[in-house]
Write a protein that holds these residues in place. Structure first.
Motif, short mmCIF file in Angstrom:
data_model
loop_
_atom_site.label_atom_id
_atom_site.label_comp_id
_atom_site.label_asym_id
_atom_site.label_seq_id
_atom_site.Cartn_x
_atom_site.Cartn_y
_atom_site.Cartn_z
N VAL A 1 19.52 77.19 25.59
CA VAL A 1 19.84 75.85 26.10
C VAL A 1 18.64 74.90 26.02
O VAL A 1 18.78 73.72 25.73
CB VAL A 1 20.34 75.94 27.56
CG1 VAL A 1 20.45 74.58 28.20
CG2 VAL A 1 21.66 76.67 27.60
N ARG B 1 16.64 68.77 26.86
CA ARG B 1 17.79 69.43 27.46
C ARG B 1 17.30 70.73 28.10
O ARG B 1 16.54 71.48 27.49
CB ARG B 1 18.84 69.74 26.40
CG ARG B 1 20.09 70.38 26.95
CD ARG B 1 21.10 70.63 25.88
NE ARG B 1 20.60 71.71 25.01
CZ ARG B 1 21.26 72.18 23.97
NH1 ARG B 1 22.41 71.66 23.63
NH2 ARG B 1 20.76 73.16 23.24
N ARG C 1 23.39 72.09 33.31
CA ARG C 1 22.69 71.53 32.16
C ARG C 1 22.21 70.11 32.50
O ARG C 1 22.91 69.36 33.16
CB ARG C 1 23.60 71.44 30.94
CG ARG C 1 24.21 72.74 30.50
CD ARG C 1 23.23 73.56 29.70
NE ARG C 1 23.89 74.67 29.04
CZ ARG C 1 24.06 75.87 29.57
NH1 ARG C 1 23.64 76.10 30.78
NH2 ARG C 1 24.65 76.83 28.91
#
Length: 155
Positions: free
Chosen positions: A67, A80, A86
């Motif tokens: 991620v 990110r 997230r």
């Protein structure tokens, strides 16, 4: 990814060590306020830590690595991050006030660094963790120069 593996392993060792210590105290001393079933089976606490945290130890660093991304394109820094939730952050270079490079113990051991990009707004600030030390230093310098060049255009 080595950084997150090391951090997960360290946390696992702390939890397991703490649970072993508690199990030893409870099992050996016979504290009166501890339920009898737990005093007789105090080994279940370290076993529960291994069963519950073991899969987390293995999967969490890989998911974070998949991620965690960053990019510097044009006049925007994109970052990110997140494990359970997230977070996507776009930081306009013209809004950058400070660019800091930091190293924790594990990062120093692995030759990595964290880049902290700060704006006047907390929501617009970003942290990029686990960069190679030289990449972080170069990116910090590049962002500082770009922010200075674009500062006159900012409103």
């Amino acid at each position: 990814m080595r950084l997150w593996l090391l951090e997960s392993l360290f946390a696992f060792v702390l939890f397991l060590g703490g649970s072993l210590l508690i199990a030893h105290w409870v099992g050996g001393s016979g504290w009166s306020w501890v339920p009898g079933w737990f005093a007789d089976h105090s080994w279940t606490l370290p076993a529960a830590v291994v069963v519950l945290l073991g899969p987390f130890l293995v999967t969490e660093p890989f998911i974070r690595y998949a991620v965690h991304r960053w990019e510097l394109s044009g006049d925007v820094v994109y970052a990110r991050s997140g494990y359970l939730t997230r977070e996507w952050v776009f930081v306009p270079v013209s809004r950058i006030q400070t660019v800091d490079k930091a190293q924790g113990w594990f990062e120093r051991m692995l030759g990595l660094a964290t880049l902290e990009i700060r704006t006047a707004s907390h929501a617009g600030s970003s942290t990029i963790k686990g960069l190679d030390h030289h990449v972080a230093a170069g990116l910090a310098e590049q962002l500082a120069h770009r922010a200075e060049a674009l500062r006159d255009d900012a409103t």
